[in-house]
Design a protein around this motif. Structure first.
Motif, short mmCIF file in Angstrom:
data_model
loop_
_atom_site.label_atom_id
_atom_site.label_comp_id
_atom_site.label_asym_id
_atom_site.label_seq_id
_atom_site.Cartn_x
_atom_site.Cartn_y
_atom_site.Cartn_z
N GLN A 395 0.83 -1.20 0.00
CA GLN A 395 0.00 0.00 0.00
C GLN A 395 0.87 1.26 0.00
O GLN A 395 0.56 2.24 -0.68
CB GLN A 395 -0.94 0.01 1.20
CG GLN A 395 -1.98 1.12 1.13
CD GLN A 395 -3.19 0.83 1.99
OE1 GLN A 395 -3.08 0.20 3.03
NE2 GLN A 395 -4.35 1.28 1.57
N LYS A 396 1.97 1.22 0.75
CA LYS A 396 2.88 2.36 0.76
C LYS A 396 3.52 2.55 -0.62
O LYS A 396 3.66 3.68 -1.10
CB LYS A 396 3.97 2.15 1.81
CG LYS A 396 3.46 2.06 3.24
CD LYS A 396 4.59 1.75 4.20
CE LYS A 396 4.07 1.57 5.62
NZ LYS A 396 5.16 1.18 6.56
N ASP A 399 0.94 4.05 -2.96
CA ASP A 399 0.77 5.48 -2.69
C ASP A 399 1.90 6.29 -3.33
O ASP A 399 1.67 7.39 -3.85
CB ASP A 399 0.73 5.73 -1.18
CG ASP A 399 -0.56 5.23 -0.54
OD1 ASP A 399 -1.53 4.98 -1.28
OD2 ASP A 399 -0.58 5.06 0.70
N SER A 629 -6.78 2.41 -3.85
CA SER A 629 -5.66 2.66 -2.95
C SER A 629 -6.00 2.45 -1.48
O SER A 629 -5.12 2.13 -0.67
CB SER A 629 -5.12 4.08 -3.15
OG SER A 629 -6.11 5.04 -2.86
N CYS A 630 -7.28 2.63 -1.12
CA CYS A 630 -7.66 2.55 0.29
C CYS A 630 -8.74 1.50 0.55
O CYS A 630 -9.13 1.30 1.70
CB CYS A 630 -8.18 3.90 0.78
SG CYS A 630 -7.05 5.28 0.52
#
Length: 717
Positions: A395-396, A399, A629-630
Motif C-alpha cells: 500500500q505504501k 501510494d 488505494s484505500c
C-alpha cells in the motif's frame, strides 16, 4: 527479447496451471508423479506436498504438440528447461527456479517467513469445491469484517469467462442449486481449455507472439479459479491474475540479476535490494483528443469518433509495448493497461532507466508534432524492493506510485523543448492542395498522401494523415474483429489499407484477411488482436483478446421497413437518401439512430409521434482511485488483488456493456463512443438512454456485490 527472458516469463505464467484441476482431470498417471516427486516437490510433515507443480509440468509434456516446440526443448535459452522451471518453484534447486519461486511469493504478497509459515499450516482439504470470492465485496469495509471465508456472501461460478458469468452469485443460492460440482466443473473447464489451446496461433512461427495469445485463453478459463484454495487464505485472487503478475515479476527479476551478475540463490532471495523499476504511463487529454475539433464539417463524424477512441487505446497500448521491447521484456509485463493508463514491472538497471527516458522523449516528441501539444503521455518511474510488495508494504508503494503520477500532471511537457509557439507552423501547409488545412480537425495541414483517399471521399478530397487514419480505423472497426500490429517497414498486402502515419513512427496497423505467418517468422508481426470478444455469448478466439472496441449498431433487414427512419426526413429527396444509406452490415448514421426515438402510432394510419433526438450518457465509477488505494485492508493490498480489481472493473465497461447493448433489442441502437477502465460514453435514442442509465447503475451494483461504498454515477444530455 532474448530466449532466456522469454522462457522465464512463460514458465512463470504456467507455473500454477496445475491448480486448475487434479491428476484425474489432467490424465496424469501415478508413474509420472512418482518419477518426479523427489525432484520437484517439497516435503511437509514427512509427506510430499504441492502436487500442482508436477501437474503443471505434466500438462505441458502431455500436450507438447499444442505448445511451441521450444517449450519442451533443452536447448531453448540458458539454464533449466522450461518444464523444470514450471515444476520446481516449490522446491527450487537452481537460480532460475529460485527466480520463479521468489516471483510467486512476491505476487502473493508474502515475504519468506510468512510464506513458509502459511505453507506449513495448509491442511489437505476439499480444494476443488473452493470458489473465487469477489474482491468488490470487501472494499472499504471495517477491519473486523470479512476476516474469514464465512463472512463472504458472494462468489463466482467456476466457469469460463462470459458476460453472464462475470457477475458474482449469492453463495447460498449456489449451494441450494447444487453448486459447486467440484470435479465436473473443473473437468469442463480443462476440456474447453485444451480445445482453445489446439486452435491457438501461431505455434510454430513465434513463441513470443504465441504466449500473448495463450495469455488470453488462460484468462478465459482460469479467471474464476482461485489462486489459493486451502488453509487460512481468503480465495479472492484469480489464478489468472496471480500467474500474470508472477510472470512480469519473474522476467524482471531475471534481467536484474543477469545484468548485475548476481544470478545466484543468496542474491535472488534478498528482499532488501531495489530490484524493480515500476513504470507508469498516463494519457493526458483523452476526451479532447476524441471530441475536440476546430473544423465544421460533419462528414465521417461517426467514423472519426470510432477511430479516435480506438486510437487512444492504441497509443497507450503501444507506448507500453515500446517501453517493454526497448528494455527486453514481454508486452504483458504491463500488468495494468486500461483507460489510457498502464503500469509496467521492469528491472532496476541502468539500461532500463535509459530505455524509459529514450522512449519518453520519442513518444512525446511524436505526439507534440502530431497534436501540437494538446496530447501527451506522462511517463514516470520509481524503484522498488521485493519487500515493498509483501503484506502491509504494498500500500505504501502504491501510494508512492500514485503520487509520482499526480506530480507528473503538473509538468506534462518539457517546456525547454516544447515551450512557446510551434515553429514553422505556417510553412507546413501546402496551398496547392484542395484544402490546405485539414477539413476534419481544422488544425493540422492536409497531406498530399491523403488527397483523394477513398476513405476521405471525393466531396471532401483533403485530409491530414492523422484524420485520414482515424477514418480508416473507424471504417474497418465494425466489419473486422481482428487487428494486426506490424513494424512500420513491414510489407502489407494492400498499401492503401494501412496507416499513412505509423504510430510513433514504429507501428503499422492493418485489418488482415489472410495468414500472417511469414510476418510472424520475420518478427514483423508484433501483436495480433481480437478486438470484439463481446460479439458472441462466449469468447471464441485463437489470438489475443483486447477489449478496446465498443459496440456499434449496424443496419439489419428490419431497418429497410422501419417507418421512423423515413418519417424523420422532411423531403422526398431526403427520404430517398435515407433509403440509399441503409446497407446491411454498415454502421447506422446518427440521423437514423435519433429516428429510433420516435414511437410508431397506428391510431391514425401509419405515423410517428415523439421527438427524434439523440441522447448522450456519460458515467463513471465514483472515487475509483480511493477504492483502489484505500479499499482493501493493508494486509490484503497486494499486486495480484490490484490486478484482479482493475481487470474486473474494465471488463464491465469493455466486455459486458457492449455485449449487453448488442443482445438487448431495446438498447441495440445505442452507440459506444468509448467504454473501458471505469467509465463510458454512449450515444443513442434519447428515450432509450433514460432507461439504459438506470439499468446500468443497477447492473453495476449487482456486479459489485451491492457494496454500498461502490457507486456508478451517470449523467444524460
Amino acid at each position: 527479447m532474448d530466449d532466456t527472458t522469454l522462457k522465464v516469463f512463460c514458465a512463470a505464467l504456467l507455473h500454477d496451471i496445475g491448480k486448475a484441476g487434479n491428476k484425474n482431470i489432467f490424465g496424469i498417471d501415478d508413474e509420472y508423479i512418482a518419477r518426479h516427486e523427489n525432484v520437484y516437490l517439497p516435503v511437509r510433515k514427512g509427506r510430499y506436498s504441492h502436487y500442482h507443480a508436477i501437474y503443471s509440468a505434466a500438462i505441458i509434456e502431455k500436450n507438447a504438440h499444442l505448445f511451441p516446440p521450444e517449450f519442451t526443448s533443452r536447448q531453448w535459452g540458458e539454464g533449466d528447461p522450461l518444464v523444470s522451471l514450471v515444476a520446481g518453484h516449490h522446491n527450487p534447486a537452481s537460480p532460475l527456479q529460485w527466480i520463479i519461486a521468489v516471483a510467486d511469493r512476491i505476487s502473493s504478497g508474502w515475504d519468506r517467513d510468512i510464506f513458509e509459515k502459511i505453507e506449513d499450516e495448509i491442511p489437505a482439504s476439499d480444494y476443488l469445491n473452493t470458489r473465487l470470492f469477489s474482491v468488490y465485496e470487501q472494499l472499504l469495509k471495517e477491519n473486523d469484517e470479512y476476516v474469514t471465508p464465512d463472512d463472504f456472501q458472494y462468489s463466482y461460478k467456476l466457469s469460463e469467462m462470459t458476460p453472464e458469468n462475470l457477475f458474482p452469485l449469492d453463495r447460498r443460492h449456489l449451494v441450494n442449486n447444487g453448486y459447486p460440482h467440484g470435479v465436473e466443473e473443473y473437468r469442463m473447464l480443462y476440456q474447453g481449455f485444451i480445445r482453445a489451446l489446439s486452435e491457438l496461433l501461431p505455434r510454430e512461427e513465434s513463441p513470443e507472439l504465441w504466449i500473448e495469445h495463450f495469455d488470453s485463453i488462460l484468462m478465459v478459463y482460469t479467471w474464476a479459479v482461485p489462486a489459493a484454495r486451502v488453509g487460512k487464505v481468503i480465495p479472492d485472487v484469480s489464478l489468472y491474475d496471480h500467474s500474470r503478475t508472477t510472470a512480469a515479476l519473474a522476467s524482471s527479476l531475471y534481467l536484474y540479476h543477469n545484468e548485475t551478475d548476481t544470478l545466484r540463490e543468496s542474491s535472488i532471495r534478498n528482499y532488501e535490494e531495489e530490484k524493480f523499476l515500476i513504470i507508469s504511463g498516463d494519457f493526458y487529454g483523452i476526451q479532447d483528443f476524441i471530441f475536440k475539433t476546430y473544423a465544421d464539417t460533419k462528414k465521417h463524424r461517426s467514423k472519426i469518433l470510432r477511430g479516435r477512441s480506438l486510437y487512444v487505446s492504441l497509443l497507450t497500448e503501444l507506448a507500453a509495448d515500446m517501453i517493454c521491447r526497448r528494455i527486453g521484456l514481454h508486452h504483458n509485463s504491463a500488468i495494468l493497461n486500461t483507460a489510457g493508463k498502464f503500469l509496467i514491472i521492469a528491472p532496476n538497471t541502468e539500461w532500463a532507466k535509459k530505455a524509459v527516458q529514450e522512449v519518453d522523449r520519442e513518444i512525446n516528441r511524436w505526439l507534440f508534432e502530431k497534436t501540437f501539444g494538446e496530447s501527451c503521455i506522462g511517463i514516470t518511474s520509481l524503484t522498488a524492493r521485493p519487500l515493498d510488495f509483501v503484506e502491509r508494504n504494498f500500500q505504501k508503494l502504491w501510494d508512492k506510485i500514485t503520487a509520482h503520477i499526480e506530480r507528473k500532471k503538473f509538468s506534462k511537457l518539457d517546456l525547454d523543448l516544447y515551450g512557446g509557439a510551434v515553429e514553422n507552423y505556417l510553412q507546413l501547409f501546402n496551398n496547392s492542395l484542395h484544402s490546405p488545412i485539414c477539413p476534419f480537425c481544422g488544425k493540422r495541414p492536409s497531406d498530399e498522401s491523403a488527397e483523394y483517399s477513398p476513405y476521405v471521399g471525393d466531396d471532401i478530397v483533403s485530409s491530414c494523415k492523422l484524420c485520414r487514419d482515424h477514418i480508416f480505423l473507424g471504417a474497418h472497426l465494425v466489419k473486422n474483429r481482428n487487428i494486426a500490429i506490424l513494424s512500420a517497414h513491414a510489407r502489407c498486402d494492400s498499401p492503401s489499407d494501412r496507416l499513412l502515419e505509423p504510430i510513433y513512427d514504429k507501428y503499422q496497423i492493418t485489418f488482415p484477411d489472410s495468414s500472417l505467418g511469414s510476418l510472424a517468422r520475420n518478427k514483423d508481426l508484433f501483436c495480433y488482436w481480437d478486438i470484439q470478444p463481446w460479439s458472441n455469448d462466449k469468447i471464441e478466439s485463437n489470438v489475443t483478446i483486447k477489449m478496446i472496441n465498443g459496440y456499434v449498431p449496424v443496419y439489419s433487414e428490419n431497418d429497410k421497413y422501419d417507418e421512423r427512419i423515413l418519417f424523420s426526413e422532411k423531403t422526398e429527396k431526403k427520404k430517398l437518401e435515407a433509403i440509399d444509406q441503409i446497407k446491411i452490415g454498415d454502421p447506422k448514421t446518427f440521423t437514423h439512430i435519433s429516428a429510433k426515438a420516435l414511437n410508431i402510432s397506428h391510431n391514425n394510419g401509419s405515423s410517428c409521434t415523439g421527438v427524434d433526438a439523440l441522447g448522450v450518457c456519460k458515467a463513471d465509477v465514483d472515487n475509483l482511485g480511493i477504492l483502489m488505494s484505500c479499499g482493501l485492508r493493508s494486509e490484503r493490498f497486494t499486486i495480484s488483488r490490484l490486478a484482479t480489481l482493475s481487470r474486473l472493473t474494465n471488463a464491465f465497461f469493455a466486455y459486458y456493456l457492449p455485449h449487453f447493448l448488442m443482445a438487448n433489442e431495446r438498447y441495440s441502437d445505442v452507440y459506444t463512443v468509448f467504454g473501458g477502465g471505469d467509465d463510458l460514453f454512449l450515444i443513442g435514442p434519447w428515450n432509450a438512454m433514460l432507461e439504459l442509465a438506470t439499468k446500468l447503475v443497477e447492473s453495476f451494483a449487482s456486479y459489485t456485490c451491492y457494496n454500498e461504498n461502490i457507486h456508478l454515477s451517470a449523467g444524460i444530455i
